[in-house]
Scaffold this active site. Structure first.
Site, PDB file in Angstrom:
ATOM      1  N   ARG A 164      22.375  61.870  66.759  1.00 63.05           N
ATOM      2  CA  ARG A 164      22.251  60.915  65.628  1.00 63.05           C
ATOM      3  C   ARG A 164      20.926  60.151  65.700  1.00 63.05           C
ATOM      4  NH1 ARG A 164      26.100  63.573  64.762  1.00 63.05           N
ATOM      5  NH2 ARG A 164      28.046  62.951  63.789  1.00 63.05           N
ATOM      6  N   SER A 242      31.029  57.312  60.446  1.00 64.90           N
ATOM      7  CA  SER A 242      31.239  56.679  61.759  1.00 64.90           C
ATOM      8  C   SER A 242      30.328  55.454  61.852  1.00 64.90           C
ATOM      9  CB  SER A 242      30.853  57.631  62.884  1.00 64.90           C
ATOM     10  OG  SER A 242      31.599  58.816  62.817  1.00 64.90           O
ATOM     11  N   GLU A 338      25.722  53.170  64.301  1.00 60.82           N
ATOM     12  CA  GLU A 338      25.037  54.380  63.836  1.00 60.82           C
ATOM     13  C   GLU A 338      24.190  54.097  62.582  1.00 60.82           C
ATOM     14  OE1 GLU A 338      27.302  58.298  63.791  1.00 60.82           O
ATOM     15  OE2 GLU A 338      26.605  58.199  61.742  1.00 60.82           O
TER      16      GLU A 338
HETATM   17  N1  EPU Z   1      40.423  59.063  68.200  1.00 56.87           N
HETATM   18  C1  EPU Z   1      41.447  58.191  68.425  1.00 56.87           C
HETATM   19  N2  EPU Z   1      41.653  57.188  67.520  1.00 56.87           N
HETATM   20  C2  EPU Z   1      40.884  57.049  66.426  1.00 56.87           C
HETATM   21  C3  EPU Z   1      39.818  57.935  66.207  1.00 56.87           C
HETATM   22  C4  EPU Z   1      39.606  58.952  67.112  1.00 56.87           C
HETATM   23  O1  EPU Z   1      42.159  58.295  69.409  1.00 56.87           O
HETATM   24  O2  EPU Z   1      41.114  56.110  65.641  1.00 56.87           O
HETATM   25  C5  EPU Z   1      40.232  60.201  69.110  1.00 56.87           C
HETATM   26  C6  EPU Z   1      40.654  61.494  68.421  1.00 56.87           C
HETATM   27  O3  EPU Z   1      42.004  61.760  68.579  1.00 56.87           O
HETATM   28  C7  EPU Z   1      39.807  62.521  69.120  1.00 56.87           C
HETATM   29  C8  EPU Z   1      38.561  61.757  69.480  1.00 56.87           C
HETATM   30  O4  EPU Z   1      38.857  60.373  69.398  1.00 56.87           O
HETATM   31  O5  EPU Z   1      40.428  62.971  70.293  1.00 56.87           O
HETATM   32  C9  EPU Z   1      37.368  62.103  68.603  1.00 56.87           C
HETATM   33  O6  EPU Z   1      37.669  61.895  67.228  1.00 56.87           O
HETATM   34  P1  EPU Z   1      37.089  62.848  66.076  1.00 56.87           P
HETATM   35  O7  EPU Z   1      37.338  64.274  66.389  1.00 56.87           O
HETATM   36  O8  EPU Z   1      37.612  62.322  64.767  1.00 56.87           O
HETATM   37  O9  EPU Z   1      35.523  62.691  66.165  1.00 56.87           O
HETATM   38  P2  EPU Z   1      34.579  61.430  66.413  1.00 56.87           P
HETATM   39  O10 EPU Z   1      33.975  61.548  67.748  1.00 56.87           O
HETATM   40  O11 EPU Z   1      35.343  60.186  66.091  1.00 56.87           O
HETATM   41  C10 EPU Z   1      32.421  62.624  65.532  1.00 56.87           C
HETATM   42  C11 EPU Z   1      31.289  62.255  64.608  1.00 56.87           C
HETATM   43  C12 EPU Z   1      31.694  62.443  63.148  1.00 56.87           C
HETATM   44  C13 EPU Z   1      32.089  63.898  62.940  1.00 56.87           C
HETATM   45  C14 EPU Z   1      33.244  64.251  63.909  1.00 56.87           C
HETATM   46  C15 EPU Z   1      33.586  65.718  63.844  1.00 56.87           C
HETATM   47  C16 EPU Z   1      29.978  60.547  65.732  1.00 56.87           C
HETATM   48  C17 EPU Z   1      29.636  59.090  65.825  1.00 56.87           C
HETATM   49  N3  EPU Z   1      30.909  60.867  64.832  1.00 56.87           N
HETATM   50  O12 EPU Z   1      33.459  61.684  65.285  1.00 56.87           O
HETATM   51  O13 EPU Z   1      30.551  62.186  62.354  1.00 56.87           O
HETATM   52  O14 EPU Z   1      32.521  64.122  61.604  1.00 56.87           O
HETATM   53  O15 EPU Z   1      32.832  63.968  65.276  1.00 56.87           O
HETATM   54  O16 EPU Z   1      32.550  66.471  64.422  1.00 56.87           O
HETATM   55  O17 EPU Z   1      29.400  61.358  66.457  1.00 56.87           O
HETATM   56  C18 EPU Z   1      29.419  60.413  61.238  1.00 56.87           C
HETATM   57  O18 EPU Z   1      28.529  60.524  62.058  1.00 56.87           O
HETATM   58  O19 EPU Z   1      29.334  59.580  60.279  1.00 56.87           O
HETATM   59  C19 EPU Z   1      30.618  61.235  61.346  1.00 56.87           C
HETATM   60  C20 EPU Z   1      31.677  61.080  60.550  1.00 56.87           C
END
Ligand code: EPU
Length: 342
Positions: A164, A242, A338
């Site tokens: 990012r 995010s 971010e």
């Molecule tokens: N989780 C929780 N509670 C929550 C949210 C997440 O326990 O409220 C856990 C989920 O269960 C999962 C883990 O955290 O095990 C990761 O969650 P998720 O797969 O939704 O991905 P993320 O790390 O929260 C990142 C990117 C997103 C992208 C997704 C899918 C960043 C900051 N965010 O989110 O990107 O869509 O992976 O690849 O890297 C963005 O940058 O705006 C964005 C939406």
């Protein structure tokens, strides 16, 4: 050149935050940028480049001249044996580009479907989702220097992509933050196409449907369904995706944290460090669904802050700071926002 004055930026930021631009000029070509720079009054004014406003938190009226990027057009510029090269204007919608490439038989961007914002903003924060980052499909981009008016073409190396992050977010002497305006981006879509299926949510889709060799259109549909199920549509609920980056900690620090919280979601990196799921950390601190004023934490994904209706940028920042403090208090980890705060 038309200069719009006292324009509301509410429709131009995906959070739907209230702020006015004192002066705004729409940029449709490199020449439009040079016309601004040659203008006796605007040429030397501080400038703010605005794309789709999906990664910006506006906390006040903008005194700087707003350059609203509206460069359009998508075309195949080169067909190599190992890749298609597609060029898109910076003002095109990102999701529109993903749809166009699939409709024209050039797959490769499908894992990044439905990411809000414009093509021009995509390299700025090296957007990514479901196992793919922009840098994996990037060829080069054109930008105009906001001081000299010179057009330049930058390679991936010059863009210094990170998680990012890119040279366009970096300040100081070597960085380009606030110094250039991206007009066109070229993408390299490898041939033959290979699916990217390593992300856990996509693995779940394969298991659920029994489809183990999906085509690009199938992956596109899955990614859209996954995103729609857990991320708010900015057209309906203001948000900037995010709100925090996933923090990276040393292996030792991670062992410590796992000792205290064995369920913490974490991903080992190639360099021995560990990336933690910020959404999990925020969720564990009890923030999911909570609000401060009219700014809230989305019910289905704690990493996404939302505008519950009529929130100000200041309210969003107050909520963000409260979350940072509680995550720091419990885990000793500082979450880094971010989006760009203006
Ligand atoms: N989780 C929780 N509670 C929550 C949210 C997440 O326990 O409220 C856990 C989920 O269960 C999962 C883990 O955290 O095990 C990761 O969650 P998720 O797969 O939704 O991905 P993320 O790390 O929260 C990142 C990117 C997103 C992208 C997704 C899918 C960043 C900051 N965010 O989110 O990107 O869509 O992976 O690849 O890297 C963005 O940058 O705006 C964005 C939406």
């Amino acid at each position: 050149m038309s200069i719009e004055r006292g324009l509301s930026l509410r429709p131009y930021n995906s959070f739907g935050l209230p702020a006015q631009a004192r002066q705004l000029v729409r940029i449709r070509s490199d020449a439009d940028v040079r016309r601004v720079l040659d203008h006796p009054e605007l040429g030397r004014a501080p400038k703010l480049v605005l794309g789709g406003g999906s990664n910006t938190v506006l906390t006040r009226d903008v005194a700087a001249l707003v350059l609203k990027v509206e460069v359009s057009g998508i075309r195949l510029v080169e067909e190599r044996p190992d890749a298609w090269i597609i060029e898109a204007g910076a003002g095109e919608s990102w999701h529109g580009l993903v749809e166009w490439t699939l409709a024209h038989g050039f797959p490769g961007l499908e894992n990044m479907a439905l990411i809000p914002g414009t093509v021009g903003a995509s390299p700025v924060q090296n957007i990514g989702a479901y196992g793919l980052e922009l840098k994996d499909r990037f060829e080069s981009l054109d930008a105009v220097d906001l001081v000299t008016g010179r057009s330049v073409t930058l390679s991936a190396h010059a863009c210094r992509f990170g998680y990012r992050d890119s040279v366009f977010k970096q300040g100081g002497f070597a960085g380009l933050a606030g110094k250039s305006l991206i007009t066109r981006v070229r993408f390299r879509l490898p041939r033959p196409w290979q699916p990217v299926l390593g992300y856990v949510d996509l693995e779940k889709k394969m298991a659920e449907t029994g489809v183990h060799e999906p085509d690009a259109r199938q992956i596109f549909d899955w990614v859209c369904a996954i995103r729609r199920a857990k991320l708010p549509d900015p057209a309906a609920i203001g948000n900037a995706g995010s709100f925090f980056k996933n923090p990276v900690v040393s292996a030792e620090q991670c062992r410590d944290i796992i000792g205290r919280d064995p369920h913490i979601v974490h991903y080992p990196l190639a360099d021995g460090r560990v990336k933690l799921a910020a959404g999990w950390l925020i969720d564990a601190c009890g923030w999911k669904g909570k609000s401060i004023g009219r700014a809230g934490v989305y019910e289905k994904q704690a990493l996404v802050l939302v505008n519950r209706g009529g929130a100000s940028g200041a309210e969003v920042l107050t909520l963000a700071r409260a979350i940072q403090e509680s995550v720091y208090g419990r885990f000793g980890i500082r979450l880094e926002p971010e989006p760009v705060v203006v």
